[in-house]
Structures are given as structure tokens and as C-alpha cells.
Design a protein around this motif. Structure first.
Motif, PDB file in Angstrom:
ATOM      1  N   GLY A 186       0.631  -1.196   0.155  1.00 32.95           N
ATOM      2  CA  GLY A 186      -0.018   0.207   0.039  1.00 32.95           C
ATOM      3  C   GLY A 186       0.878   1.360   0.064  1.00 32.95           C
ATOM      4  O   GLY A 186       0.379   2.117  -0.615  1.00 32.95           O
ATOM      5  N   LYS A 241       3.767   3.604  -1.221  1.00 37.37           N
ATOM      6  CA  LYS A 241       4.362   3.657  -2.397  1.00 37.37           C
ATOM      7  C   LYS A 241       5.444   4.395  -2.453  1.00 37.37           C
ATOM      8  O   LYS A 241       5.766   5.435  -1.517  1.00 37.37           O
ATOM      9  CB  LYS A 241       3.560   4.512  -3.503  1.00 37.37           C
ATOM     10  N   LEU A 242       6.616   3.875  -3.197  1.00 34.13           N
ATOM     11  CA  LEU A 242       7.868   4.446  -3.176  1.00 34.13           C
ATOM     12  C   LEU A 242       7.610   5.610  -4.331  1.00 34.13           C
ATOM     13  O   LEU A 242       7.508   5.335  -5.687  1.00 34.13           O
ATOM     14  CB  LEU A 242       9.017   3.517  -3.645  1.00 34.13           C
ATOM     15  N   GLY A 243       7.657   6.865  -4.116  1.00 33.49           N
ATOM     16  CA  GLY A 243       7.535   7.800  -4.985  1.00 33.49           C
ATOM     17  C   GLY A 243       8.957   8.528  -5.293  1.00 33.49           C
ATOM     18  O   GLY A 243       9.380   9.034  -6.524  1.00 33.49           O
ATOM     19  N   CYS A 244       9.832   8.950  -4.064  1.00 28.86           N
ATOM     20  CA  CYS A 244      10.882   9.482  -4.454  1.00 28.86           C
ATOM     21  C   CYS A 244      12.054   8.945  -3.878  1.00 28.86           C
ATOM     22  O   CYS A 244      13.297   9.039  -4.004  1.00 28.86           O
ATOM     23  CB  CYS A 244      10.889  10.946  -4.066  1.00 28.86           C
ATOM     24  N   LEU A 299      13.021  10.341  -1.001  1.00 33.20           N
ATOM     25  CA  LEU A 299      13.798  11.528  -0.792  1.00 33.20           C
ATOM     26  C   LEU A 299      13.120  12.144   0.397  1.00 33.20           C
ATOM     27  O   LEU A 299      13.325  13.122   0.741  1.00 33.20           O
ATOM     28  CB  LEU A 299      14.232  12.404  -1.845  1.00 33.20           C
ATOM     29  N   GLN A 328      10.221  13.568  -0.173  1.00 30.74           N
ATOM     30  CA  GLN A 328       9.717  15.002  -0.563  1.00 30.74           C
ATOM     31  C   GLN A 328       8.081  14.644  -1.209  1.00 30.74           C
ATOM     32  O   GLN A 328       7.874  15.853  -1.647  1.00 30.74           O
ATOM     33  CB  GLN A 328      10.574  15.016  -1.978  1.00 30.74           C
ATOM     34  N   CYS A 329       7.484  13.733  -1.218  1.00 34.11           N
ATOM     35  CA  CYS A 329       6.450  13.546  -2.050  1.00 34.11           C
ATOM     36  C   CYS A 329       5.337  12.941  -1.187  1.00 34.11           C
ATOM     37  O   CYS A 329       4.063  13.202  -1.554  1.00 34.11           O
ATOM     38  CB  CYS A 329       6.635  12.696  -3.168  1.00 34.11           C
ATOM     39  N   GLY A 384      -4.044   7.161  -8.705  1.00 33.19           N
ATOM     40  CA  GLY A 384      -4.027   7.010  -7.348  1.00 33.19           C
ATOM     41  C   GLY A 384      -2.817   6.384  -6.816  1.00 33.19           C
ATOM     42  O   GLY A 384      -2.682   5.859  -5.605  1.00 33.19           O
ATOM     43  N   TYR A 385      -1.667   6.664  -7.410  1.00 30.77           N
ATOM     44  CA  TYR A 385      -0.311   6.575  -6.886  1.00 30.77           C
ATOM     45  C   TYR A 385      -0.090   7.241  -5.620  1.00 30.77           C
ATOM     46  O   TYR A 385       0.691   6.818  -4.640  1.00 30.77           O
ATOM     47  CB  TYR A 385       0.627   6.949  -7.816  1.00 30.77           C
ATOM     48  N   THR A 436      -2.373   8.306  -3.606  1.00 26.95           N
ATOM     49  CA  THR A 436      -3.506   8.291  -2.723  1.00 26.95           C
ATOM     50  C   THR A 436      -3.398   7.505  -1.183  1.00 26.95           C
ATOM     51  O   THR A 436      -3.851   8.235  -0.299  1.00 26.95           O
ATOM     52  CB  THR A 436      -4.621   7.317  -3.451  1.00 26.95           C
ATOM     53  N   HIS A 490       2.241  16.289   0.347  1.00 27.20           N
ATOM     54  CA  HIS A 490       1.743  15.166  -0.567  1.00 27.20           C
ATOM     55  C   HIS A 490       1.382  15.701  -1.819  1.00 27.20           C
ATOM     56  O   HIS A 490       0.477  16.528  -2.135  1.00 27.20           O
ATOM     57  CB  HIS A 490       0.377  14.746   0.150  1.00 27.20           C
ATOM     58  N   LEU A 491       2.304  15.211  -2.741  1.00 33.49           N
ATOM     59  CA  LEU A 491       2.176  15.534  -3.996  1.00 33.49           C
ATOM     60  C   LEU A 491       1.079  14.730  -4.831  1.00 33.49           C
ATOM     61  O   LEU A 491       1.169  13.544  -4.682  1.00 33.49           O
ATOM     62  CB  LEU A 491       3.401  15.725  -4.924  1.00 33.49           C
ATOM     63  N   CYS A 492       0.637  15.347  -6.035  1.00 26.84           N
ATOM     64  CA  CYS A 492      -0.297  14.577  -6.850  1.00 26.84           C
ATOM     65  C   CYS A 492      -0.023  15.174  -8.246  1.00 26.84           C
ATOM     66  O   CYS A 492      -0.128  16.542  -8.367  1.00 26.84           O
ATOM     67  CB  CYS A 492      -1.734  14.817  -6.358  1.00 26.84           C
ATOM     68  N   ARG A 493       0.348  14.268  -9.268  1.00 29.78           N
ATOM     69  CA  ARG A 493       0.622  14.756 -10.788  1.00 29.78           C
ATOM     70  C   ARG A 493      -0.698  14.896 -11.539  1.00 29.78           C
ATOM     71  O   ARG A 493      -0.796  15.534 -12.375  1.00 29.78           O
ATOM     72  CB  ARG A 493       1.684  14.075 -11.117  1.00 29.78           C
ATOM     73  N   ILE A 519      -7.447   0.791  -4.671  1.00 23.70           N
ATOM     74  CA  ILE A 519      -6.365   1.730  -4.079  1.00 23.70           C
ATOM     75  C   ILE A 519      -6.487   2.259  -2.878  1.00 23.70           C
ATOM     76  O   ILE A 519      -5.631   2.216  -1.962  1.00 23.70           O
ATOM     77  CB  ILE A 519      -6.510   2.913  -5.253  1.00 23.70           C
ATOM     78  N   GLY A 521      -5.301  -0.138  -0.146  1.00 23.60           N
ATOM     79  CA  GLY A 521      -3.797  -0.311  -0.340  1.00 23.60           C
ATOM     80  C   GLY A 521      -3.655  -1.717  -0.969  1.00 23.60           C
ATOM     81  O   GLY A 521      -2.583  -2.365  -0.541  1.00 23.60           O
ATOM     82  N   PHE A 533      -0.587  -1.398  -8.727  1.00 28.58           N
ATOM     83  CA  PHE A 533       0.265  -0.747  -9.792  1.00 28.58           C
ATOM     84  C   PHE A 533       1.311  -2.014 -10.030  1.00 28.58           C
ATOM     85  O   PHE A 533       1.629  -3.030  -9.339  1.00 28.58           O
ATOM     86  CB  PHE A 533       1.054   0.153  -9.063  1.00 28.58           C
ATOM     87  N   MET A 575       4.264  10.644 -10.547  1.00 23.91           N
ATOM     88  CA  MET A 575       4.685  10.471  -9.040  1.00 23.91           C
ATOM     89  C   MET A 575       5.413   9.128  -8.753  1.00 23.91           C
ATOM     90  O   MET A 575       6.147   9.086  -7.565  1.00 23.91           O
ATOM     91  CB  MET A 575       3.196  10.288  -8.157  1.00 23.91           C
ATOM     92  N   PRO A 619       8.071   6.474 -10.362  1.00 25.09           N
ATOM     93  CA  PRO A 619       9.140   6.530 -11.347  1.00 25.09           C
ATOM     94  C   PRO A 619       8.654   5.273 -12.355  1.00 25.09           C
ATOM     95  O   PRO A 619       8.010   4.333 -12.025  1.00 25.09           O
ATOM     96  CB  PRO A 619      10.311   5.938 -10.581  1.00 25.09           C
ATOM     97  N   ARG A 657      13.873   8.311  -8.491  1.00 22.37           N
ATOM     98  CA  ARG A 657      13.219   9.492  -8.759  1.00 22.37           C
ATOM     99  C   ARG A 657      14.265  10.324  -9.643  1.00 22.37           C
ATOM    100  O   ARG A 657      13.659  11.191 -10.577  1.00 22.37           O
ATOM    101  CB  ARG A 657      12.993  10.109  -7.329  1.00 22.37           C
ATOM    102  N   TRP A 674      11.842  16.902  -6.537  1.00 18.07           N
ATOM    103  CA  TRP A 674      10.989  17.528  -6.195  1.00 18.07           C
ATOM    104  C   TRP A 674      11.212  18.996  -5.694  1.00 18.07           C
ATOM    105  O   TRP A 674      10.348  19.918  -5.744  1.00 18.07           O
ATOM    106  CB  TRP A 674      10.031  17.029  -5.239  1.00 18.07           C
TER     107      TRP A 674
END
Ligand code: FES
Ligand code: FES
Lengths: 154, 718
Positions: A35, A37-40, A42, A44-45, A100-101, A103, A132-135, B170, B173, B177, B312, B314, B394, B648
Motif C-alpha cells: 500500500g 508507495k515509493l515515489g521519491c 527522498l 519529498q512527495c 491513485g499512486y 492516494t 503530499h504531491l499529486c501529478r 487503491i 492499499g 500498480f 509520482m 518512477p 526518482r 521535487w
């Protein structure tokens, strides 16, 4: 490799891991909890957020060793007996995601906020979503979910 | 209406719909769900046309060999192509099965009624169902593109706000993906990318490679392509760092890092006049002086930098090479094209490659998905037998995806004595938007895959010619929808630009509409008119007028109800002059330090017949948010040594602290063709912001992004 005892979603789990391993790799690859997610990687997200001792914590940099002895909740642990928690319900009803990445992190952040705050309000919820970033631009629907939650007195 | 290419290429009904023994209906389409909720919409269409509960409708995953080949999921065509095809398929199936039912039950077809797949007639107490009838075998007929549809009043689900498919997984969880896939014996792979596009690997510390090998980590090298694979994901992450430190690179001249806007002007280019939205292979007419009746002539230049998809998650891909066959799981938006490109790049027969789609992070464009699929295939080929899940980092996502090209637009127009536009010229300078791995006649698909240039047997990156279709690439929405007596439109495809580019949501429309709609406001001011009446004066298209009027009714750009210190701005376009009509009005305030705050936003759109209200509104609003992010914050930065927008912090995007309150009006014209909506609001949003800032402060911003620094610089110059 060291052995760690982690309290996750109400159960104690034993895992073998490199002590330097960020928690998210333990969750996803050792425990099959996909559930977060690895986004960065860093901090940051926000995609990797979990709850530790009631607080929203990012799991992509902090190592597994830092989480020993803390009560960790991931998004998989939010539903009780299959019932979605209010934030999950509101996200589903408001269609508050596109891909949903992002979410999972947002649901975690809002859950932590609502559980900690006796008198939640929109401003506080917005602060909880900071970082919390969302693209996809699902923001408007996420905020509709927030408004529903607040209206329901969640 | 033009024939639907999806049905022309895939006429067989069995390709689109099958009835399962478990009383379900499976819909197959070739368009992938990338968060635009095409699977939700197609399920609603099929459910209504067949009279079955939407819960019985399954939308199959998209894969080569099984799914209809619908080319790419691009250009906001999912509804017009897939939506229409599935609906006609369902109508054909219903008609066919009801005729069979009439035979079986021995009644007149007109007496039949269907409820949730069960077929009854008041003329008999016997009944049957779709599933009983379909058990006889495949349909063996073609979809009738003209099969009569149920009347709109008989629809129960179409036009409602449905729950988005997949969303429950989603929010729970559950694995959803591609990134979440896990297979027995799977290896995790990570890359070591060169410092920049032109760097080549010249040395690798073999001792490090040996040590990694001793730890059970595989190193895959092909020319300057470097990757590691390990059973444990974190081990792969760490190993890629160690291997990166063990590599030495020949940097060459680096990336050309002069001013990109000078490059757009000065570099070699292909210049073509654009007539009725389509480039003509003819010389460009020189820009003449203003017409004799010109009272005022205005010129302006607008600019847009390189911007990125910045998904968001990679890019990632799973590949398995086994017994000469390759299986690839990808979040590519074009699995059949990707298969051909992979076959060319790997020297395989395309029949030996199976490609299927799994969800990735949203991007609405051509990000690293296809490139990652090739990367995973290279690694898998070197390690046959093991499934390889390769993920970019990233940094790699930011630094290596194909960006949306920078662009520069020169506009000139003259007004006559009555405040009407008497002449109009618009030239756009930009790079290509079409670098998806299309196969092309000369195998250019392979040369568009990122790593092809780094292999021991490299392929030179493909240099495409100008796109010549109607409203594509650089000239998408170059031709304004307004009634203009004389238009001079030119596209310049500029060569030798420094960064890797391809399709970013809305392609050239974002920059062109930003320029056109900003310029319309500049002209309106000169004409002493307000933004709404000035546009309506030049617009006879009734659907276009209707969206402008509907948006202005919610948030009047000239309204006296606009709070002190704030300003409102309008932007309008019909996407590709043939898809969704959208008017966006933004209300902004500008802080003392030049920061632009988005306060309120009204959108009015006509996207043809509405199927999934919630999904449509999400596309329109999401388009505004993404474009607002581009417009306020985003520009890819780089220098000689490489891309410097690598995370970011160095490439910030819009956050929750600056989301306007939306009011979105969907104008439903009733039964009318579906119009693509996903990219319709991007250009209008950019112009709406620029115009609103001008209304609030008097400052005319012509270069994106509108950062606080650029607002302050404009204030100093004013
Ligand atoms: S993955 Fe942890 S903050 Fe982005
Ligand atoms: S819904 Fe795609 S990143 Fe937020």
C-alpha cells in the motif's frame, strides 16, 4: 542482516533485514504490504507515509531499526473487519484519485490528522496534506473528500 | 461523422465483448486506463446498452494478441474511439442475442424485455438469458457501427457520477500498480545512467563488479547501458549506487546550455504554413504590413520552457526472457507499438513478444514507461528465465524522461476602427512532440527508445520530420476558433534543441492557447472591450459561445463582485478545434512578494454526450491543476553537465496550498458524439491565469512560469 520485531497493523512481525534498510522496503518486500508507495525515496512527495504511534511518518528514508517498538499502521490496516475507515470511504465516494499512486499517502495523512485532532477543520486538513504531491491533479476531488469528512464530523 | 478507426481495424464483435459462463460480460478495449477512467466509462456504456448491472461488466486488461489494437491511448481519444466502439459492440450484441432469443422462445422480438441479462417476453412464461444464448459459441459477426442505440431516456447509468473502477483497491492499499507486482524468482533491477545524454561509459572498476557478483548481484552491461539485478530490491538500490561510483564516463561536449529561446529562433528549422489546422508543404508567406483599415496593430511574444511529466511513481517494467520469448508488463500507453519497437531493437520477431499493460503512476503523456520496458527487456535478456522488475529512481525519472518541448510564439494582429480583428498572424517555434516509439516505415520505433543510443551497437536517436496531420504536435490549436478575416499561421520545427522531448499532455495546444488567449485579452483592452464580449464578437460557433457564457455566469471576468485586489481572467479553446469546448475563468490574488494565489475557478465544458460525470469533471479540473502547476512553477533546468531538475525540490510542482475552489459546469448536448476532454483545459487554464494576473495587477506575463521572481521583475519594468 539483523532480526527485527515490528508491530504492524496490530500484529507483531519478525523480519530479517539490513539495519540500514528504509522501512518501506521492509513493508513492501518482506511483508508484502504494497500500500505504501515509493515515489521519491527522498522524503519529498508523501507517497510512502505510514502512521507510527499515531503520527504520520514517511517510510522511504528512515530505517527499519528506527521503527522497532513503535505501533505502525499502514493503509492495509485502516479498515476494520473489512469496513473502510471514514477517510477511505470519503476518498472512494468522492472519486478522490485518478491514477491513485499518491492516494495511500494522503489517506494515511488525513487519518492520522483526524485521529489526533479533536476539532478538525479544513485548515488543519490542508496542513496535513502539505508535502503530499499529486501529478494527476486530483486535488479538487481530494478536497471534496475532506469537506465530506468534516461535514460528517469524522 | 468520420468512421471510428478502432472499429475499422478491429471489426469482429468477439474481439470486443464476451459473455462468461459466470454470468459476466467482459469488455476488451485497446485503450489503457491511465486514471482517465476509460474503464469506468466503457463499463457504463456496455451495461446500459445491454441492460445488465454494471457489476457484471468486467473490463479486461489490455494485452497484445487479445485486446483490439487501438494504437495509442493519446490525444483524448479514448471516449471517441473506445467508448463509441464498445457501445456499438454492445448494441450489436444485444440485437443479435435478442433475435436468437425470439427464435428460441418462439415469440416476436418486439415482445422481449431484458433485465440484468435475463430475457423475458409477456407472450410466454419461458425465459432465457444472454449467457445461455452465448454459450452456443462466438458471435462470428462484425460490430455494426450503426446498430441502433437505446434512447437516452432509457439509460440508467450513462450520465451519472459513477464510482471509479479500481479505486476501492487503491484506497484499501491492495496491490494495483505494476510497481506492486511480485513473482516467484523475481529479480529487482536498477540502472546506472550516464551523467547526461551524450556521455559514454569508458571504464568500470572490475573489482567492484566482482565484489557485487560475489554478493549475488548481477551486473548487466551493454555498451554504456549499465544495470544491476538482485533478488532483494534494496540490495539492488545499494548496488546501483556502488556500481555508479565505479563507472567512469567520457563527457564529450556536454549538453548545449545556451538560452533555449535563442535556440528556438536561431537554429535550423523546418517552416510550414498552417491552413485550416493542417500544415501545407508550401513556402511561408512573408508577414505583410498591417491592412489598410487597421486602426491599431499589436505584437507580442509568448514563451514556454521545457516542462516534464513528472509522474509520482518512477517508470517501471517487468520483463521475462524465456526460451526465446519475451514477456513484458508495462504502463506504456501503446502496447502494440511498443511490441514492434522492442522487436526491432532486440532483433526479435514481434510474435515472440507478449506485452501487457498494468497501471503505472499517472502522467497523461509519454513519460519513461516505454523506455523502462526496453531497459527491463535488456536486463531480462541477459538473465534468461528470471522475471525482472526494473524501476527507475526518482532522479532518473526527472532527468531522463522525454519532456514537453519549449516553445516561442510570435503573434501580431490589427484591429479595425470598430474594434474587430482585421488581420492575425501567429508563428510557433518548437521541437517535436512525437517521439513515442511508433514503428515507422524504417524501424524508427527502436531508435526512439532511450537506451538504444547507449548500447554497444547504438542506434542514433531518431530525428522526426514535421508532423503533418490536422491539429497535431506543434500546431495543435495554432488555428484559433474565432472568425478572423485573414489568418497567417506558421509552424517552425526547430532542429538541434538540447533536450529529449516527446508528448506532454495537450502537446502544442498548451502553449498556443496560452498565447492566443492572452493576446485576445491584450486586444480586447486595446479595443476598449471586456474579455467576454470581445471573444463573443469574434465567435459564431454556438457551442463555443455557450461555454464562455456559462463560465462567465459563474465567475464574470468583468464582474463587480470580484473582491478588491483580485483579478479574473478567461481562457477558451475547443481542443484541436474538433474536441471538447472549454472555458476556464480563474480568480487570483497576487501577494506582496509576487506569489500568485489561485482563489476560484469556473470551468464550463461541452464534451458531447456525458457518460461518467465524475470522471469527466475530474479530467477537466485535473487538467486545470496540472496546467496551473506548469504555469506557476515549472521549467526544466540544465547545464553542460546534465539536467539539474532532479527531484521535487529542484523541480517543484503545485501543492494543496494553492488549489482554487472549483465550480465546474458540464453542458450536456444530449446524444452527440463523445469529444475528447482530458487535454481540453490545459491551454485555457494557462491563459486564464495570465489574464487574471493582468486584471489584478496590470502586469502582463508572457513567459511561463510565473514565479514570484518573474512577477517582481515584471513589476519593476512596468
Ligand atoms: S517516497 Fe517517501 S516521501 Fe516520496
Ligand atoms: S492521482 Fe495520480 S498522482 Fe495523484
Amino acid at each position: 542482516m539483523n532480526a527485527f520485531l515490528l508491530n504492524i497493523n496490530g500484529a507483531v512481525r519478525k523480519v530479517e533485514a539490513d539495519p540500514a534498510m528504509p522501512l518501506i522496503y521492509v513493508l513492501r518486500n518482506r511483508l508484502g504490504l504494497m500500500g505504501a508507495k515509493l515515489g521519491c525515496g527522498l522524503e519529498q512527495c508523501g507517497a510512502c507515509a505510514v502512521i507510527a504511534d499515531g503520527e504520520r511518518v514517511l517510510s522511504c528514508v528512515r530505517t527499519v531499526s528506527e521503527f522497532e517498538g513503535r505501533a505502525i499502521t499502514t493503509i492495509e490496516g485502516l479498515a476494520e473487519e473489512g469496513e473502510l475507515n471514514p477517510v477511505q470511504r470519503a476518498f472512494l465516494d468522492a472519486g478522490a484519485a485518478q491514477c491513485g499512486y499518491c492516494t495511500s499517502g494522503m489517506v494515511i495523512a488525513l487519518t492520522a490528522y483526524l485521529e489526533a485532532e479533536e476539532h478538525p477543520d479544513r485548515r488543519g486538513a490542508l496542513e496535513a496534506l502539505e508535502g503530499h504531491l499529486c501529478r494527476c491533479g486530483a486535488h479538487a476531488d481530494v478536497l471534496r473528500a475532506v469537506d465530506r469528512l468534516l461535514a460528517d464530523g469524522a | 461523422m468520420a468512421p471510428n478507426p478502432s472499429l475499422l481495424n478491429n471489426p469482429a464483435l468477439d474481439d470486443w465483448l464476451t459473455f462468461g459462463a459466470d454470468e459476466t460480460v467482459t469488455v476488451r478495449s485497446g485503450k489503457v486506463d491511465i486514471g482517465q477512467r476509460i474503464s469506468t466509462a466503457t463499463a457504463l456504456l456496455a451495461a446500459d446498452e445491454l441492460d445488465v448491472d454494471p457489476g457484471r461488466v468486467r473490463v479486461a486488461r489490455v494485452e497484445t494478441g487479445l485486446s483490439p489494437d487501438e494504437g495509442l491511448t493519446v490525444g483524448s481519444q479514448s471516449m471517441a474511439q473506445t467508448g463509441n466502439a464498445v457501445r456499438q459492440a454492445a448494441a450489436t450484441a444485444r440485437r443479435h442475442l435478442l433475435a436468437r432469443a425470439a427464435c428460441v422462445l418462439g415469440v416476436d422480438v418486439a415482445t422481449l424485455e431484458v433485465e440484468d441479462g435475463e430475457i423475458r417476453s409477456h407472450a410466454t412464461n419461458r425465459r432465457t438469458s444472454y449467457w445461455e444464448l452465448a454459450a452456443d459459441g462466438p458471435f462470428g459477426i462484425d460490430v455494426d457501427p450503426d446498430a441502433p442505440l437505446k434512447p437516452r431516456t432509457a439509460l440508467r447509468h450513462v450520465g451519472t457520477a459513477a464510482l471509479a473502477r479500481g479505486l476501492e483497491d487503491i484506497v484499501r492499499g491492495r496491490p494495483h500498480f505494476l510497481h506492486d507486482m511480485s513473482l516467484p524468482g523475481m529479480l529487482h533491477a536498477r540502472l546506472v545512467r550516464p551523467p547526461h545524454y551524450h556521455a559514454l561509459l569508458v571504464g568500470l572498476n572490475e573489482a567492484v563488479v566482482d565484489r557485487l557478483g560475489a554478493e549475488g548481484i548481477e551486473v548487466v552491461r551493454d555498451g554504456s547501458f549499465l544495470a544491476v539485478a538482485a533478488a532483494d530490491e534494496y540490495a539492488a538500490v545499494r548496488a546501483s549506487g556502488r556500481l555508479g561510483a565505479a563507472a567512469s564516463w567520457e563527457l564529450g561536449d556536454g549538453i548545449f546550455s545556451g538560452d533555449v529561446y535563442e535556440g528556438l529562433r536561431g537554429n535550423e528549422k523546418v517552416s510550414l504554413p498552417v491552413i485550416d489546422g493542417t500544415p501545407a508543404e508550401a513556402p511561408v508567406a512573408p508577414l505583410e504590413g498591417p491592412p489598410a483599415d487597421a486602426a491599431v496593430t499589436l505584437e507580442a511574444r509568448y514563451e514556454r520552457p521545457y516542462q516534464m511529466h513528472a509522474s509520482m511513481g518512477p517508470s517501471t517494467a517487468m520483463a521475462t526472457f524465456d526460451d526465446g520469448r519475451l514477456t513484458v508488463v508495462t504502463h506504456s500507453q501503446g502496447i502494440y507499438f511498443l511490441r514492434l519497437a522492442l522487436a526491432d531493437a532486440l532483433g526479435m520477431e514481434s510474435e515472440a513478444i507478449h506485452v501487457r499493460h498494468a497501471p503505472g503512476a499517472g502522467c497523461y503523456g509519454h513519460n519513461g514507461a516505454d523506455d523502462a520496458a526496453f531497459d527491463a527487456a535488456i536486463v531480462a535478456r541477459a538473465l534468461p528465465g528470471a522475471p525482472v522488475l526494473l524501476k527507475w529512481s526518482r532522479e532518473e525519472e526527472h532527468a531522463w524522461e522525454p519532456y514537453g518541448s519549449c516553445a516561442s510564439m510570435d503573434l501580431r494582429a490589427s484591429l479595425d476602427g470598430h474594434g474587430r480583428i482585421a488581420a492575425w498572424s501567429h508563428e510557433t517555434y518548437s521541437d517535436t512532440y512525437s517521439m513515442r516509439p511508433h514503428p515507422g516505415p524504417d524501424g524508427t520505433g527502436a531508435a526512439r527508445l532511450l537506451s538504444a543510443r547507449f548500447l554497444a551497437e547504438p542506434l542514433e536517436p531518431h530525428v522526426p520530420g514535421p508532423a503533418l496531420g490536422r491539429h497535431v504536435g506543434i500546431h495543435r490549436n495554432l488555428d484559433p476558433l474565432y472568425d478572423l478575416p485573414e489568418k497567417r499561421l506558421v509552424k517552425h520545427l526547430v532542429r538541434d534543441m538540447p533536450l529529449r522531448v516527446s508528448a506532454l499532455r495537450s502537446l502544442g495546444a498548451y502553449a498556443n492557447v496560452f498565447a492566443i488567449e492572452s493576446f485576445m485579452d491584450e486586444l480586447a483592452a486595446k479595443a476598449g472591450s471586456d474579455p467576454v464580449s470581445f471573444r463573443l464578437r469574434h465567435l459564431s460557433d454556438p457551442r463555443g459561445r455557450a461555454v464562455i457564457e456559462a463560465a462567465a455566469e459563474r465567475l464574470d471576468p468583468a464582474g463587480t463582485d470580484c473582491p478588491q485586489g483580485r483579478g479574473r481572467g478567461l481562457g477558451f479553446a475547443q481542443y484541436k478545434n474538433s474536441e471538447t469546448y472549454a472555458a476556464v475563468i480563474m480568480e487570483v490574488s497576487v501577494g506582496d512578494r509576487g506569489e500568485i494565489r489561485l482563489e476560484r475557478c469556473a470551468i464550463a465544458a461541452d464534451a458531447g454526450e456525458v457518460v461518467d460525470r465524475a470522471g469527466l469533471a475530474a479530467q477537466l479540473e485535473g487538467g486545470v491543476v496540472q496546467a496551473a502547476s506548469w504555469t506557476l512553477h515549472e521549467a526544466v533546468t540544465f547545464d553542460r553537465d546534465g539536467i539539474t531538475s532532479r527531484d521535487w525540490d529542484s523541480y517543484p510542482i503545485l501543492g494543496f496550498d494553492n488549489v482554487p475552489v472549483f465550480e465546474t459546469v458540464l453542458i450536456d448536448p444530449g446524444r452527440a458524439p463523445f469529444l475528447g476532454a482530458g487535454e481540453a483545459t490545459a491551454g485555457p487554464a494557462a491563459a486564464a491565469i495570465a489574464n487574471a494576473v493582468c486584471a489584478a495587477t496590470g502586469l502582463r506575463l508572457r513567459q511561463i512560469p510565473f514565479t514570484p521572481e518573474s512577477v517582481r521583475a515584471a513589476a519593476l519594468q512596468s
